[in-house]
Write a protein that holds these residues in place. Structure first.
Motif, PDB file in Angstrom:
ATOM      1  N   GLU A 182       0.822  -1.224   0.000  1.00  0.00           N
ATOM      2  CA  GLU A 182       0.000   0.000   0.000  1.00  0.00           C
ATOM      3  C   GLU A 182       0.849   1.265   0.000  1.00  0.00           C
ATOM      4  N   ALA A 183       1.994   1.225   0.681  1.00  0.00           N
ATOM      5  CA  ALA A 183       2.840   2.419   0.753  1.00  0.00           C
ATOM      6  C   ALA A 183       3.348   2.829  -0.621  1.00  0.00           C
ATOM      7  N   TYR A 223      11.829   1.004   0.798  1.00  0.00           N
ATOM      8  CA  TYR A 223      11.862   0.931  -0.659  1.00  0.00           C
ATOM      9  C   TYR A 223      12.336   2.242  -1.271  1.00  0.00           C
ATOM     10  N   PHE A 224      12.774   2.137  -2.518  1.00  0.00           N
ATOM     11  CA  PHE A 224      13.113   3.277  -3.369  1.00  0.00           C
ATOM     12  C   PHE A 224      12.414   3.049  -4.703  1.00  0.00           C
ATOM     13  N   LEU A 237       2.257   6.327  -6.253  1.00  0.00           N
ATOM     14  CA  LEU A 237       2.039   6.274  -7.696  1.00  0.00           C
ATOM     15  C   LEU A 237       0.993   7.310  -8.093  1.00  0.00           C
ATOM     16  N   PRO A 238       0.878   7.671  -9.379  1.00  0.00           N
ATOM     17  CA  PRO A 238      -0.174   8.612  -9.790  1.00  0.00           C
ATOM     18  C   PRO A 238      -1.538   8.169  -9.260  1.00  0.00           C
ATOM     19  N   GLY A 272      10.482   5.120   1.089  1.00  0.00           N
ATOM     20  CA  GLY A 272       9.643   5.016   2.270  1.00  0.00           C
ATOM     21  C   GLY A 272       9.682   3.619   2.865  1.00  0.00           C
ATOM     22  N   ARG A 273       8.677   3.362   3.694  1.00  0.00           N
ATOM     23  CA  ARG A 273       8.600   2.094   4.428  1.00  0.00           C
ATOM     24  C   ARG A 273       7.330   1.351   4.047  1.00  0.00           C
ATOM     25  N   PHE A 274       7.457   0.060   3.778  1.00  0.00           N
ATOM     26  CA  PHE A 274       6.286  -0.764   3.489  1.00  0.00           C
ATOM     27  C   PHE A 274       5.364  -0.807   4.709  1.00  0.00           C
ATOM     28  N   LYS A 275       4.073  -0.842   4.457  1.00  0.00           N
ATOM     29  CA  LYS A 275       3.105  -0.961   5.553  1.00  0.00           C
ATOM     30  C   LYS A 275       2.935  -2.394   6.007  1.00  0.00           C
TER      31      LYS A 275
END
Length: 332
Positions: A23-24, A113-114, A29-30, A102-105
């Motif tokens: 979800e993160a 992730y990048f 994403l757009p 950021g960080r995965f939920k």
């Protein structure tokens, strides 16, 4: 509560496997896009990587590249995002466009992730003329935000956190960087008296001999943005344009000649033609007669990074000792 993944290999499975996008990542994403595919893609020594295909609101498709890591992932992913962002500001056709980190939920262990644009690339050596002209442009046009050597966030060379705190002295900055890698390398491969004694003399004698003159006698040394890990595995050809591209940056603001240090390693494919082309655009710093010795000095850091990342090869250490002793002989 949504179920969590148990490992990064489950977040992104083996090459070719499809997976549910966290979800993160969907959130950055757009907003009006529809995710069509998520599948693992490519190989990486320290991370897992994937390709994401989405359909935009106008019906066109777009691809993204996703990289994620668990242990040490926050520093790695934030550092790479900021490294690539700084390069993209100066040369948007030379690097994939970075979008977020950021960080995965839904991941256990914690996974960061990048995300950047996906590029279809051919893994071949870029043309020295074009490649070195683009690299020189970055070095020439970049400006340190503090006027000092360093970087705005911690980042990594591979999986190794770099000592990159701002410092007005290049000799001081490089010394701290080299010593930190040496300490990690000794921790990985063990103590060796001759090796460590040679490094002590490098730090106490050779580094001041070669780097102090860069900022002495009225000379100034501009901190330039460097990619930081520029070898053939981090450069390719963009198949859509035929132009060279670079990725996996470990950037900071450095003496521009530091960038060339990795090209002096025996196994690296960048060679004489690349040095010659680069020097067509950027002349050696003064004192120019020490240029070759400085580049050889900078290569020590990249040798250490290799020995940390791929431990247990005693012949590499023996080559490093021979290299160190030769440097001591030349610079005494």
């Amino acid at each position: 509560m949504p179920e969590t993944q148990s490992s990064v290999k489950e977040v992104i499975p083996d090459i070719g496997g499809n997976f549910a996008l966290d979800e993160a990542v969907i959130a950055v994403l757009p907003s009006d896009c529809r995710v069509l595919e998520c599948n693992s893609f490519g190989t990486s020594a320290w991370t897992r990587t994937a390709r994401i295909l989405v359909e935009l609101s106008n019906g066109s498709s777009k691809q993204y590249f996703l990289k994620c890591a668990t242990e040490g992932g926050e520093v790695m992913m934030e550092g790479e995002f900021n490294s690539m962002s700084e390069l993209y500001k100066l040369a948007p056709s030379f690097v994939p466009r970075p979008h977020a980190w950021g960080r995965f939920k839904r991941a256990n262990p914690v996974t960061h992730y990048f995300l950047c644009d996906f590029m279809d690339m051919e893994n071949e050596m870029p043309d020295p003329v074009t490649f070195c002209a683009r690299l020189a442009e970055i070095h020439i046009n970049s400006q340190s935000p503090t006027g000092e050597f360093g970087f705005m966030v911690p980042n990594c060379h591979g999986k190794i956190v770099q000592a990159n705190v701002w410092d007005p002295s290049w000799r001081s900055f490089f010394t701290k960087l080299l010593v930190s890698f040496l300490q990690i390398e000794i921790g990985v491969n063990g103590h060796w008296e001759e090796y460590e004694q040679a490094f002590e003399v490098i730090v106490s004698t050779v580094i001041p001999h070669l780097l102090d003159p860069l900022q002495a006698g009225g000379r100034t040394l501009k901190p330039c943005l460097v990619h930081g890990d520029l070898w053939e595995e981090n450069a390719a050809i963009d198949l859509s344009t035929g132009n060279p591209v670079v990725f996996d940056a470990s950037a900071f603001y450095a003496h521009n000649e530091y960038e060339l240090g990795t090209w002096r390693r025996e196994t690296i494919k960048f060679g004489r033609s690349h040095f010659n082309q680069y020097l067509r655009h950027v002349r050696p710093s003064e004192p120019a007669e020490q240029w070759d010795d400085r580049v050889r000095l900078y290569s020590l850091k990249f040798n250490l990074a290799h020995m940390i990342g791929w431990p247990g090869a005693p012949f590499v250490r023996k080559e490093q000792v021979s290299f160190l002793l030769n440097m001591l002989k030349v610079n005494r």
